[in-house]
Write a protein that holds these residues in place. Sequence first.
Motif: not given
Length: 576
Positions: A104-107, A147-151
């Motif tokens: 998660y942090e990297k995303l 937002d990070s997972l959608n990306k």
Amino acid sequence: MKDFQMDCVNIETDVLIIGAGPSGMWTAKHLKELKPGLQVTVVDKAGADWGGLMTMSEGDFDAVTPEENIDEWVKDLVYYWDGLCDQELMETLFRASYDRLCEYEKLGCAYTRKEDGNFKGIPQRGLDNVKLCITKVKGTGGEDMRDSLNKEMRRLDIQRIGRIMVTELLQQDGHITGAVGFHVRTGQFYSFAAKAVVIACGRGGWKCSYGKNTSTGEGLLLAYQAGAELCNMEFAEVWNVPKLFSWEGQTVLLPLGAKFVNAKGESFMERYSPVLKGNTDPHYTTMAMAMETKAGRGPIYFDTSDLKEEDREFVQPAAGWQLLNHNKLKNIGIDFFRGTTEWQPQILSSFGGIVADAYGRTKVKGLYAVGRSRFLDAGVYIGGFDLSTTATTGYLAAEGIHQYLQQEGSAISTQPSKEDLETKRSLLSEQLQKTGVNGKEVLRKIQELVLPYNVSILKSEKSLNSALHELQQIQKDLLPEMGSGDAHYLMKCKEIEAIAIVTEMFLKASLMRKETRGGHYREDYPQRDDQNWLGWIKIRQENGNMKLHLEPVPLKTYKHPVERYYQDNFQFPKKA
């Protein structure tokens, strides 16, 4: 209005994921990482990129960091859940938790770190080891995760389809082979052929809060009707919430000095939990709130006046929907972080879910369950637990599905008969065009029978049987007469059908468990009974009937003995 007879969409995919929240996205993400050429389709009754209830969260995350001991975390949960802990499962999930947090942090999700570089953790519920890692910017953590997972979904070219309500799973030769449903706006009938199906659409619930109005249990109903087992249905998420609005964050505020007080200004949790006081699970607090109110000492308030100034600055939202709410409240004279606000208990959702192993496998071949759709919690909750387990169960389920497809995928036929599809389409078409009882009226009646404190919090055989009788009348007289008239209201009717089943399971399992344990409190059985009830109540469908049975906790095969009980911190009234 479109007719199902005229509109049909057929989609072939390798894996169908029902639910576009974090657990569904983690499953899809890792599947594509394991096999880039795999066809993965994610559907959701809401928008394809809405992100589930994660969007409304703080973003805080439970993770066992490298300097911590996983066994100690598992022992904390054995204690916290009064023995109802699948120790092997939790050890596997905790082992996967740190890497998911780092991912998660990297995303792009920012978490608070200490001077030594390790994640900053806040102890939970008076436990010795379990801590949640907190986001750096309060108020946007869940949105950042979404937002990070959608990306990632876009980067991996994962097919996502929004506004689809799945109504039935397809099976051939003992394997799940897809699903059918409809578009909740256009009314188009959808058929999905798939070699594996993942239920990732959350728990059942009662639509009692804007933050939980989408969790209605249709995923649980799909699995139940397909032959999977459900568990922990006697446990419900009964939260304490401000009377006039909803709010996230008491998990962080209570350890920092916030407290609940009664109408006399007394910090009453010391009366019920002298050791932990208010720094305990909300389900024990709501029991105490109900007891205080029943004794004439209500209403109940949440008092943040003793927070230190530096802590106020630390926990106040800096952005996102929580900042918007905070500013609106201040404009009408309510400062959540500098005074008292009236609070009340509110039943939100079921803690029960689908029985699955560490890799998401259910007892039905090809059917997987992840995140809040599967059972994990035993009626009490740790802050950050859901965001952690949605990531870990989704990630591990992808491993299980990948292995399943390698071993059996080539032998699975996913072509449903045209006659079977036509029958299912016709039935939905009839429901779509039917007029009758307003679904909102049926939902209100179910809410009215389950919301009272003597059904949802301080249970008894008399109150539970009375509620079950009312529910059975609703199921007999009102459910079959519900009308929709368009696709949106057909979706609402399908939700209410699931809510009714979840309610039936909640009432029957609550009646069966004749003891008090975790978040399940029986006024007529206020003591824990390990000899008879140290086990899970599991539910399955058998010849069209709901069957309940007790499965004892396998203490002889588990690493950690059950030696302490969190319940013992709470002073229950003795049975008269």
